[in-house]
Design a protein around this motif. Structure first.
Motif, PDB file in Angstrom:
ATOM      1  N   VAL A 265       0.853  -1.198   0.000  1.00 41.70           N
ATOM      2  CA  VAL A 265       0.000   0.000   0.000  1.00 41.70           C
ATOM      3  C   VAL A 265       0.889   1.249   0.000  1.00 41.70           C
ATOM      4  CG1 VAL A 265      -1.669   1.329   1.359  1.00 41.70           C
ATOM      5  CG2 VAL A 265      -1.953  -1.145   1.101  1.00 41.70           C
ATOM      6  N   TRP A 266       1.951   1.192   0.801  1.00 40.80           N
ATOM      7  CA  TRP A 266       2.824   2.364   0.872  1.00 40.80           C
ATOM      8  C   TRP A 266       3.503   2.622  -0.473  1.00 40.80           C
ATOM      9  CZ3 TRP A 266       2.830   6.647   2.965  1.00 40.80           C
ATOM     10  CH2 TRP A 266       3.954   7.466   2.980  1.00 40.80           C
ATOM     11  N   GLU A 267       3.913   1.566  -1.156  1.00 36.44           N
ATOM     12  CA  GLU A 267       4.528   1.763  -2.486  1.00 36.44           C
ATOM     13  C   GLU A 267       3.533   2.422  -3.446  1.00 36.44           C
ATOM     14  OE1 GLU A 267       6.025  -2.108  -3.521  1.00 36.44           O
ATOM     15  OE2 GLU A 267       7.807  -1.803  -2.266  1.00 36.44           O
ATOM     16  N   ASP A 268       2.276   2.022  -3.343  1.00 34.25           N
ATOM     17  CA  ASP A 268       1.248   2.659  -4.183  1.00 34.25           C
ATOM     18  C   ASP A 268       1.130   4.141  -3.841  1.00 34.25           C
ATOM     19  OD1 ASP A 268       0.807   0.186  -5.300  1.00 34.25           O
ATOM     20  OD2 ASP A 268      -0.924  -0.293  -4.033  1.00 34.25           O
ATOM     21  N   MET A 269       1.196   4.446  -2.523  1.00 38.58           N
ATOM     22  CA  MET A 269       1.079   5.853  -2.114  1.00 38.58           C
ATOM     23  C   MET A 269       2.312   6.657  -2.554  1.00 38.58           C
ATOM     24  SD  MET A 269      -1.886   5.997  -0.955  1.00 38.58           S
ATOM     25  CE  MET A 269      -2.290   4.592  -1.965  1.00 38.58           C
ATOM     26  N   LEU A 270       3.478   6.009  -2.557  1.00 41.69           N
ATOM     27  CA  LEU A 270       4.685   6.706  -3.048  1.00 41.69           C
ATOM     28  C   LEU A 270       4.510   7.076  -4.522  1.00 41.69           C
ATOM     29  CD1 LEU A 270       7.579   4.640  -1.366  1.00 41.69           C
ATOM     30  CD2 LEU A 270       6.841   6.961  -0.779  1.00 41.69           C
ATOM     31  N   LEU A 271       3.905   6.153  -5.283  1.00 41.45           N
ATOM     32  CA  LEU A 271       3.652   6.454  -6.703  1.00 41.45           C
ATOM     33  C   LEU A 271       2.683   7.630  -6.839  1.00 41.45           C
ATOM     34  CD1 LEU A 271       3.345   2.830  -8.185  1.00 41.45           C
ATOM     35  CD2 LEU A 271       5.176   4.488  -8.606  1.00 41.45           C
ATOM     36  N   VAL A 272       1.686   7.649  -5.950  1.00 39.70           N
ATOM     37  CA  VAL A 272       0.705   8.747  -5.985  1.00 39.70           C
ATOM     38  C   VAL A 272       1.401  10.064  -5.617  1.00 39.70           C
ATOM     39  CG1 VAL A 272      -1.364   9.670  -4.837  1.00 39.70           C
ATOM     40  CG2 VAL A 272      -1.291   7.260  -5.541  1.00 39.70           C
ATOM     41  N   MET A 273       2.250  10.016  -4.588  1.00 39.84           N
ATOM     42  CA  MET A 273       2.968  11.235  -4.187  1.00 39.84           C
ATOM     43  C   MET A 273       3.822  11.760  -5.338  1.00 39.84           C
ATOM     44  SD  MET A 273       3.995  10.075  -0.322  1.00 39.84           S
ATOM     45  CE  MET A 273       5.012  11.478   0.128  1.00 39.84           C
ATOM     46  N   GLU A 274       4.496  10.814  -5.995  1.00 41.88           N
ATOM     47  CA  GLU A 274       5.342  11.195  -7.139  1.00 41.88           C
ATOM     48  C   GLU A 274       4.484  11.868  -8.217  1.00 41.88           C
ATOM     49  OE1 GLU A 274       8.862   8.450  -8.476  1.00 41.88           O
ATOM     50  OE2 GLU A 274       7.077   7.980  -9.589  1.00 41.88           O
ATOM     51  N   LYS A 275       3.336  11.244  -8.495  1.00 37.56           N
ATOM     52  CA  LYS A 275       2.428  11.785  -9.527  1.00 37.56           C
ATOM     53  C   LYS A 275       1.975  13.196  -9.171  1.00 37.56           C
ATOM     54  CE  LYS A 275       0.502   9.682 -12.639  1.00 37.56           C
ATOM     55  NZ  LYS A 275       1.072   9.575 -13.994  1.00 37.56           N
ATOM     56  N   LEU A 276       1.756  13.445  -7.853  1.00 41.14           N
ATOM     57  CA  LEU A 276       1.260  14.756  -7.421  1.00 41.14           C
ATOM     58  C   LEU A 276       2.392  15.749  -7.196  1.00 41.14           C
ATOM     59  CD1 LEU A 276      -1.495  13.677  -4.845  1.00 41.14           C
ATOM     60  CD2 LEU A 276      -1.779  14.347  -7.228  1.00 41.14           C
ATOM     61  N   GLY A 277       3.623  15.296  -7.335  1.00 43.68           N
ATOM     62  CA  GLY A 277       4.757  16.203  -7.096  1.00 43.68           C
ATOM     63  C   GLY A 277       4.991  16.477  -5.621  1.00 43.68           C
ATOM     64  N   ILE A 278       4.538  15.568  -4.762  1.00 39.37           N
ATOM     65  CA  ILE A 278       4.781  15.744  -3.318  1.00 39.37           C
ATOM     66  C   ILE A 278       6.191  15.220  -3.026  1.00 39.37           C
ATOM     67  CG2 ILE A 278       4.066  15.014  -0.991  1.00 39.37           C
ATOM     68  CD1 ILE A 278       1.232  14.667  -2.103  1.00 39.37           C
ATOM     69  N   PRO A 279       7.052  16.047  -2.403  1.00 42.51           N
ATOM     70  CA  PRO A 279       8.407  15.587  -2.128  1.00 42.51           C
ATOM     71  C   PRO A 279       8.413  14.356  -1.227  1.00 42.51           C
ATOM     72  CG  PRO A 279       8.060  17.856  -1.362  1.00 42.51           C
ATOM     73  CD  PRO A 279       6.764  17.390  -1.924  1.00 42.51           C
ATOM     74  N   ILE A 280       9.308  13.420  -1.512  1.00 45.30           N
ATOM     75  CA  ILE A 280       9.379  12.178  -0.734  1.00 45.30           C
ATOM     76  C   ILE A 280      10.719  12.142  -0.008  1.00 45.30           C
ATOM     77  CG2 ILE A 280       9.363   9.645  -0.873  1.00 45.30           C
ATOM     78  CD1 ILE A 280       7.701   9.946  -3.457  1.00 45.30           C
ATOM     79  N   SER A 281      10.661  12.067   1.316  1.00 46.13           N
ATOM     80  CA  SER A 281      11.909  12.048   2.094  1.00 46.13           C
ATOM     81  C   SER A 281      12.495  10.633   2.083  1.00 46.13           C
ATOM     82  CB  SER A 281      11.629  12.483   3.533  1.00 46.13           C
ATOM     83  OG  SER A 281      10.841  11.489   4.160  1.00 46.13           O
ATOM     84  N   GLU A 282      13.757  10.553   2.482  1.00 46.46           N
ATOM     85  CA  GLU A 282      14.390   9.224   2.574  1.00 46.46           C
ATOM     86  C   GLU A 282      13.648   8.356   3.590  1.00 46.46           C
ATOM     87  OE1 GLU A 282      18.623   9.251   3.207  1.00 46.46           O
ATOM     88  OE2 GLU A 282      18.893  10.551   1.455  1.00 46.46           O
ATOM     89  N   LYS A 283      13.221   9.017   4.653  1.00 47.66           N
ATOM     90  CA  LYS A 283      12.491   8.282   5.697  1.00 47.66           C
ATOM     91  C   LYS A 283      11.185   7.708   5.116  1.00 47.66           C
ATOM     92  CE  LYS A 283      10.617   9.078  10.267  1.00 47.66           C
ATOM     93  NZ  LYS A 283      10.047  10.090  11.111  1.00 47.66           N
ATOM     94  N   GLN A 284      10.488   8.535   4.371  1.00 50.39           N
ATOM     95  CA  GLN A 284       9.230   8.048   3.762  1.00 50.39           C
ATOM     96  C   GLN A 284       9.520   6.911   2.773  1.00 50.39           C
ATOM     97  OE1 GLN A 284       7.944  11.922   2.386  1.00 50.39           O
ATOM     98  NE2 GLN A 284       6.044  11.770   3.565  1.00 50.39           N
ATOM     99  N   GLN A 285      10.583   7.090   2.011  1.00 48.09           N
ATOM    100  CA  GLN A 285      10.951   6.076   1.023  1.00 48.09           C
ATOM    101  C   GLN A 285      11.164   4.707   1.687  1.00 48.09           C
ATOM    102  OE1 GLN A 285      10.745   5.432  -2.407  1.00 48.09           O
ATOM    103  NE2 GLN A 285      11.731   7.428  -2.665  1.00 48.09           N
ATOM    104  N   ALA A 286      11.653   4.763   2.922  1.00 57.13           N
ATOM    105  CA  ALA A 286      12.067   3.516   3.582  1.00 57.13           C
ATOM    106  C   ALA A 286      10.977   2.890   4.462  1.00 57.13           C
ATOM    107  CB  ALA A 286      13.310   3.792   4.429  1.00 57.13           C
ATOM    108  N   PHE A 287       9.822   3.538   4.578  1.00 49.84           N
ATOM    109  CA  PHE A 287       8.759   2.975   5.433  1.00 49.84           C
ATOM    110  C   PHE A 287       8.489   1.522   5.075  1.00 49.84           C
ATOM    111  CE2 PHE A 287       6.256   7.166   6.390  1.00 49.84           C
ATOM    112  CZ  PHE A 287       7.199   7.484   7.356  1.00 49.84           C
ATOM    113  N   PHE A 288       8.358   0.687   6.067  1.00 52.65           N
ATOM    114  CA  PHE A 288       7.981  -0.739   5.933  1.00 52.65           C
ATOM    115  C   PHE A 288       8.981  -1.568   5.142  1.00 52.65           C
ATOM    116  CE2 PHE A 288       3.919   1.665   6.140  1.00 52.65           C
ATOM    117  CZ  PHE A 288       3.604   1.307   7.429  1.00 52.65           C
ATOM    118  N   LEU A 289      10.196  -1.053   4.969  1.00 50.27           N
ATOM    119  CA  LEU A 289      11.226  -1.879   4.352  1.00 50.27           C
ATOM    120  C   LEU A 289      11.876  -2.685   5.464  1.00 50.27           C
ATOM    121  CD1 LEU A 289      13.066   0.332   1.726  1.00 50.27           C
ATOM    122  CD2 LEU A 289      11.575  -1.631   1.316  1.00 50.27           C
ATOM    123  N   LYS A 290      12.056  -3.973   5.231  1.00 51.32           N
ATOM    124  CA  LYS A 290      12.694  -4.800   6.270  1.00 51.32           C
ATOM    125  C   LYS A 290      14.137  -4.367   6.398  1.00 51.32           C
ATOM    126  CE  LYS A 290       9.832  -8.852   6.260  1.00 51.32           C
ATOM    127  NZ  LYS A 290       9.497  -9.707   5.145  1.00 51.32           N
TER     128      LYS A 290
END
Ligand code: URA
Length: 291
Positions: A265-290
């Protein structure tokens, strides 16, 4: 009936419902088309507010669109909203339209309390769920129960507030069940089709830059797709030029709390953020990564 015939009929029905939501009460069919439609098996009783009537037999209906599309941009939703009305006025109008629609056909199997939508009429991002549940019915607001609280957390993780986005459902009333209690059921296809023109009109008014369809029911309602969420997610679909991301419903995440599912779900939201031009932090990028 072949899948393509079913798809064609579904598109035709969507188109007719769309016209109905714009205030059209009559449609003209050729005699041949009228006879074909009349001979179709299992015609559902889906009449919402103003049933469209077949009155003449001369002008063919224009070809149905391949996918459900919202009413044309700048058209006044329901065909009655005064031109020049603000988005808030148009949405209020739609809310009234749903609240006062004649409860017949598919809508009879829904409960009586309307739960419309909530959020920013100028939102860039719109979430569409299935139908209100017990908590939503009690509070008159979509996504306020446990699934809604999780949705709010997802929105916040994206760096947004609930008030920044627009949140709606395909079906505006809680589907009724015998011995309902706290129980909920998935809306039926006729229930979805009866409510679909309203959510399409909401999209038309809000004009979000992206829509997130939460779960298979929302994807079916908006896009007419009946595949698994697993197959539909992770890429954008399109609804009248607006990118639509399908992802798992928050209630799925409540049932299956595996990190792998949250990450999807988070990866889908990252794609949505990218589409909307919302900046993505490194921390956000790494959410739920083992780790
Ligand atoms: N689930 C939905 O799909 N919509 C709501 O409003 C609440 C729960």
């Amino acid at each position: 009936m072949s899948p393509s015939a079913v798809a064609g009929l579904r598109a035709l029905k969507s188109h007719l419902l769309e016209l109905q939501a714009k205030g059209r009460t009559h449609i003209q069919f050729s005699e041949e088309t009228r006879l074909t439609l009349a001979s179709l098996p299992g015609r559902a009783k889906t009449a919402p507010a103003r049933p469209a009537a077949v009155v003449a037999e001369t002008t063919p209906v224009r070809p149905a669109p391949a996918t459900a599309s919202p009413p044309a941009q700048h058209a006044s939703p329901g065909g009655i909203v005064p031109e020049g009305a603000t988005k808030t006025e148009k949405l209020d109008y739609l809310r009234n339209l749903v609240a006062h629609c004649e409860r017949s056909g598919a809508l009879e199997s829904l409960r009586d309390t309307m739960v419309f939508a909530v959020g920013n009429p100028d939102a860039d991002l719109m979430f569409v769920g299935e139908a209100p549940g017990a908590d939503e019915e009690a509070q008159g607001e979509p996504f306020v129960g446990k699934a809604g609280q999780l949705l709010t957390k997802i929105i916040q993780a994206m760096g947004l507030k609930r008030e920044d986005v627009y949140i709606s459902n395909i079906v505006k009333y809680r589907p009724a069940m015998p011995d309902q209690g706290y129980g909920n059921r998935k809306p039926t296809s006729p229930e979805m089709e009866a409510c679909l023109p309203y959510v399409l009109a909401e999209i038309d008014v809000v004009q979000p830059k992206a829509v997130v369809a939460l779960g298979a029911t929302a994807a079916e309602g908006l896009l007419g797709l009946t595949e698994s969420v697993g197959r539909m997610r992770a890429h954008f679909h399109e609804l009248a030029g607006i990118p639509v991301m399908v992802t798992y419903h928050p209630s799925y995440l409540l049932r299956n709390g595996a990190i792998s599912e949250k990450r999807k779900v988070w990866e889908d939201m990252l794609l949505v953020m990218e589409k909307l031009g919302i900046p993505i932090s490194e921390k956000q990028q790494a959410f739920f990564l083992k780790k």
